[in-house]
Design an enzyme around this catalytic site. Sequence first.
Site, mmCIF file in Angstrom:
data_model
loop_
_atom_site.group_PDB
_atom_site.id
_atom_site.type_symbol
_atom_site.label_atom_id
_atom_site.label_comp_id
_atom_site.label_asym_id
_atom_site.label_seq_id
_atom_site.Cartn_x
_atom_site.Cartn_y
_atom_site.Cartn_z
ATOM 1 N N GLN A 125 -15.936 39.431 -22.127
ATOM 2 C CA GLN A 125 -15.717 38.108 -21.894
ATOM 3 C C GLN A 125 -17.027 37.221 -22.012
ATOM 4 O OE1 GLN A 125 -16.902 37.134 -18.424
ATOM 5 N NE2 GLN A 125 -16.008 38.590 -17.055
ATOM 6 N N SER A 128 -20.305 32.908 -18.795
ATOM 7 C CA SER A 128 -21.828 32.500 -18.336
ATOM 8 C C SER A 128 -22.819 32.330 -19.357
ATOM 9 C CB SER A 128 -22.202 33.348 -17.315
ATOM 10 O OG SER A 128 -21.461 33.754 -16.221
ATOM 11 N N SER A 160 -19.621 40.803 -19.338
ATOM 12 C CA SER A 160 -19.173 42.271 -19.121
ATOM 13 C C SER A 160 -18.490 43.068 -20.332
ATOM 14 C CB SER A 160 -18.072 42.222 -17.950
ATOM 15 O OG SER A 160 -18.405 41.548 -16.804
ATOM 16 N N GLU A 243 -2.332 34.727 -10.631
ATOM 17 C CA GLU A 243 -1.739 35.788 -10.817
ATOM 18 C C GLU A 243 -2.883 37.078 -11.020
ATOM 19 O OE1 GLU A 243 2.181 37.262 -12.394
ATOM 20 O OE2 GLU A 243 2.849 35.275 -11.803
ATOM 21 N N ASN A 369 -18.734 34.482 -3.740
ATOM 22 C CA ASN A 369 -17.986 34.228 -2.519
ATOM 23 C C ASN A 369 -18.165 32.938 -1.978
ATOM 24 O OD1 ASN A 369 -16.992 36.785 -3.228
ATOM 25 N ND2 ASN A 369 -17.226 37.716 -1.406
ATOM 26 N N GLU A 370 -19.406 32.447 -2.284
ATOM 27 C CA GLU A 370 -19.876 31.007 -1.657
ATOM 28 C C GLU A 370 -19.055 29.847 -2.442
ATOM 29 O OE1 GLU A 370 -22.085 33.553 -2.210
ATOM 30 O OE2 GLU A 370 -22.096 33.897 -0.115
#
Lengths: 385, 348
Positions: A125, A128, A160, A243, A369-370
């Site tokens: 992918q 970023s 990745s 999903e 997570n932020e």
Amino acid sequence: MDLRYTKQQESFRKEIRKWFKSNVPKEKLLSFDTKEGFEQHRNWEKKLSEGRWTAITWPKIYGGRDCDLIEWLIFEEEYYLANSPGRVNQNGIFLLGPTLIEYGTDEQKERFLPEMISGKEIWSQAWSEPNAGSDLAALQCKAIRKGDKYIINGQKTWSSRASFADWAFGLFRSDPNSNRHQGLSFLLFPLNAEGITIRPISQLDGEQGFAEIFFENAEVPVENLVGNEGDGWSITMATAGFERGLMLRSPARFQLTARKLVNLYLNKEKNASSGIREKVIQCCLDAEAYALNTYWTACKLIHGGKIGFEASTNKIFWSELDSEMHELAISLLEAEGSLGINDQISSEAVEWIKGFLFSLAGPIYAGTNEIQRNIIAERILGLPK
Amino acid sequence: MDFRFTEEQISFRDSLKKLCEETCKTSSIRSLWNSLERLDQARWSKLIDLGVVGSLIEKDEGGLGLTDIDLVLMAEESGYYALPEPLWEVALSGSILKYIPNNNEENWKARLANGDFFILTCHEINKFTPNADLADAFFLQDGDGLYFATKEEAKIIERDGLDPSQPIFEIKWKPKKSKRLMHRSESVEVWQEILNRGALFTSAQLLGLTQKVLDLSVDYVKSREQFGRAIGSFQAVKHLLANIQVKLEFARPVVYKAAYSLASNSSGRYRDVSYAKIVSSQVSKLASKTAIQSHGAIGYTWESDLQIFMKRIWFLDVMWGSSVWHLKRLEKEILSPSSEIGPGGTFV
């Protein structure tokens, strides 16, 4: 409420168990973030496709089994119980595949899905960029249409699997005068195209799980545009959507880690403090809670329930759990917790250490997570921006 | 495999929600603190009409014959409103009537079902019995025997409780053989079932209470301004509240599954109930701490309604086994080579 599996579900479980018992490689594969391991995992994907196990929730016509989410959960439980190898093509199978099924043209489906299923084409992918991480909408890598081609210039990073993969999908600025979420397009491109340079990045564990991608007048045919030009943001959001958020990390993965943690604890019990004991139990409890919550959500969805922002709450929950379990394991390993990942003698310790390093990436990738907490606060709780 | 509640169960919950919305405002809860009345009679009679008190009594004994799955959402809802009346304690006593030999002498079985005879069940795990002054009689434990005592036969000593809505009492009594309803050999399991059900209802209420203190905090940080903006726009505040949302979302299915396990008498019910009590205690305590932090000084006042819900959380946290107690109960079962921890073990 009836929390028993149906006869059909039970026999599906047996079918999976039987196939995996005789097909999972006896020897542990090398890491798919090495050249050799990558190819071993490609073969495993091929093997899976021979049993029609690659993408069980996809429609049958695309090589899937039309399975519902409960069947998917059962499949994952058996998959992990059998100690099966990791999924090198998960970017393709779990992210791009469903996106193509929903937004792709017939030609795109025909061209890409079979090769994805068979493992012939492994996907990376490309979201970023050096200056667009958490703030993805700040991306600048351009793909400008010229005749029947897009000309790509710029850079992607933290891609990745890009070190060894064949193809990639990503988001590009197709309107050079656009801002933020507008003017973006979703493109598919081969990583060996002219004008594309891959520079693998060595990770914390020394392996090359991700890479930088440089584009210098790389040409991509317009057939590789998914959806309409300029609709890239909404397609990306669907790709990262719920999903997939549910399916990114199945509960079985963490239940298996919890099981191994209990076994490790039992081996080391003599030296462990009561504080560690409590934490180990807590992890088991959390792994179960994650499983229950996934079954709960799956049942809701199967019966036409609406989905919210569960992908965000899920991500925080599993990534923190994974990190906690691996930290505990390292404490329990004592001196062996200091081994490197290439140690040839203590394979159990090495597995924990690899997992520990990777668990540190969990709270970062797929949206930190932020950022997830911001989404929860603003979209679920309705707090002001 | 269907992890959903039925429409009937949801509408049963909604009817309690409506009742609480109308009759259990915080002003009404506060007015009981300063009143000689111990019950809001109007509210209590509406609760009786709803059938909850007799819900777990078998149909042929005058109850509704419902199960824990039918009630868990209601218990959660009653927590949301910090309902002061001992609804679940009385319902709990009803749930064991089926084990008790007929005793027509006092005809209390039928009266319990229709709500004009309060029996509270005093389990040894609870040092204090809330609302004992309202009881007409008690089920009591001595060793493992199950005894019956009227309020005249027991001495109740009031202690000062932290939650002004839940007066607490110590019960002193002398076991009389003639009042023994079950011998210890028969009652061991009954007492365990009582504990499990008490812990389940408590867990469900804690979920509702958590949602409430979260909602109050969200409302407050949206309207309270400092530095020229709502404090809820600051990430430090957002993230505190988001953490509660995450933990609450993951606690709910654990509690619902415990209800299912109890209702279906599954062999994993001890484990599941302990899970439920642990996670609900943990999330609710964290939520109350976060709520008071989000409210700032106003949350530390008697005037703020936050105290009504926080104090109920702290009260219920230690009822029917604290999280430490339940963790201990689980310990051996989880930390064993043959435990069901692992993929595929969730519904074993």
